[in-house]
Design a protein around this motif. Structure first.
Motif, PDB file in Angstrom:
ATOM      1  N   GLU A  46       0.894  -0.968  -0.072  1.00 47.22           N
ATOM      2  CA  GLU A  46       0.150   0.039   0.059  1.00 47.22           C
ATOM      3  C   GLU A  46       0.668   1.411   0.266  1.00 47.22           C
ATOM      4  O   GLU A  46       1.371   1.259   1.025  1.00 47.22           O
ATOM      5  N   VAL A  47       0.432   2.220  -1.219  1.00 46.86           N
ATOM      6  CA  VAL A  47       1.293   3.643  -0.662  1.00 46.86           C
ATOM      7  C   VAL A  47       1.086   4.371  -0.271  1.00 46.86           C
ATOM      8  O   VAL A  47      -0.010   4.944   0.494  1.00 46.86           O
ATOM      9  N   GLU A  48       2.221   4.955   0.957  1.00 55.21           N
ATOM     10  CA  GLU A  48       2.153   5.692   1.729  1.00 55.21           C
ATOM     11  C   GLU A  48       2.379   7.659   1.401  1.00 55.21           C
ATOM     12  O   GLU A  48       2.440   6.654   0.256  1.00 55.21           O
ATOM     13  N   GLN A  49       1.892   8.081   2.060  1.00 57.58           N
ATOM     14  CA  GLN A  49       2.950   8.971   2.040  1.00 57.58           C
ATOM     15  C   GLN A  49       4.184   9.506   1.656  1.00 57.58           C
ATOM     16  O   GLN A  49       3.921   9.150   2.737  1.00 57.58           O
ATOM     17  N   GLY A  55      11.820   3.883  -4.036  1.00 55.27           N
ATOM     18  CA  GLY A  55      11.632   3.171  -3.140  1.00 55.27           C
ATOM     19  C   GLY A  55      11.195   1.961  -2.970  1.00 55.27           C
ATOM     20  O   GLY A  55      11.518   1.550  -2.158  1.00 55.27           O
ATOM     21  N   ILE A  56       9.652   2.075  -2.974  1.00 51.92           N
ATOM     22  CA  ILE A  56       9.392   0.957  -2.707  1.00 51.92           C
ATOM     23  C   ILE A  56       9.645  -0.350  -3.480  1.00 51.92           C
ATOM     24  O   ILE A  56       9.902  -1.483  -2.985  1.00 51.92           O
ATOM     25  N   GLY A  89      -2.607   5.013   0.093  1.00 52.70           N
ATOM     26  CA  GLY A  89      -3.420   4.007  -0.653  1.00 52.70           C
ATOM     27  C   GLY A  89      -3.483   3.382  -1.345  1.00 52.70           C
ATOM     28  O   GLY A  89      -4.628   1.935  -1.605  1.00 52.70           O
ATOM     29  N   THR A  90      -3.335   3.502  -2.360  1.00 52.21           N
ATOM     30  CA  THR A  90      -2.619   2.944  -3.471  1.00 52.21           C
ATOM     31  C   THR A  90      -2.815   1.398  -3.633  1.00 52.21           C
ATOM     32  O   THR A  90      -1.415   1.670  -2.706  1.00 52.21           O
TER      33      THR A  90
END
Length: 102
Positions: A46-49, A55-56, A89-90
């Motif tokens: 889940e992508v965070e701010q 980076g992910i 949230g994505t």
């Protein structure tokens, strides 16, 4: 009088043929190695701010992964056109090669 055999052999031609044979063998081995099926592991992240795609993927990849190929594949798998515009949230699905145990 004939020259001795050592002087009649065309060493340059033999060297060129050996070089070509070694290069072809190296290319063939590289192709074979890349075509070997490797088991993929699926991660859901889940992508965070403040997260970036790079980076992910950097957190999930091993040192043997090609980050540019991994980034391209993640963009294709998740239908991402603009990687700089990830929304918090994505959920991203990332497939990486399973690290082999030594």
């Amino acid at each position: 009088m004939k020259k001795p055999l050592m002087y009649r052999i065309k060493w340059e031609k033999i060297g060129i043929l050996l070089t070509i044979a070694l290069a072809a063998g190296g290319i063939g081995y590289g192709y074979y190695r890349d075509m070997q099926a490797s088991e993929l592991v699926e991660y859901r992240v889940e992508v965070e701010q403040g997260d970036t795609l790079w980076g992910i993927l950097g957190r999930l990849a091993t040192d043997k992964d090609d980050m540019s190929k991994l980034t391209w594949q993640a963009m294709q798998d998740n239908h991402i056109e603009h990687p700089g515009e990830l929304q918090p949230g994505t959920e991203l699905i990332v497939h990486v090669k399973k690290a082999r145990e030594l």
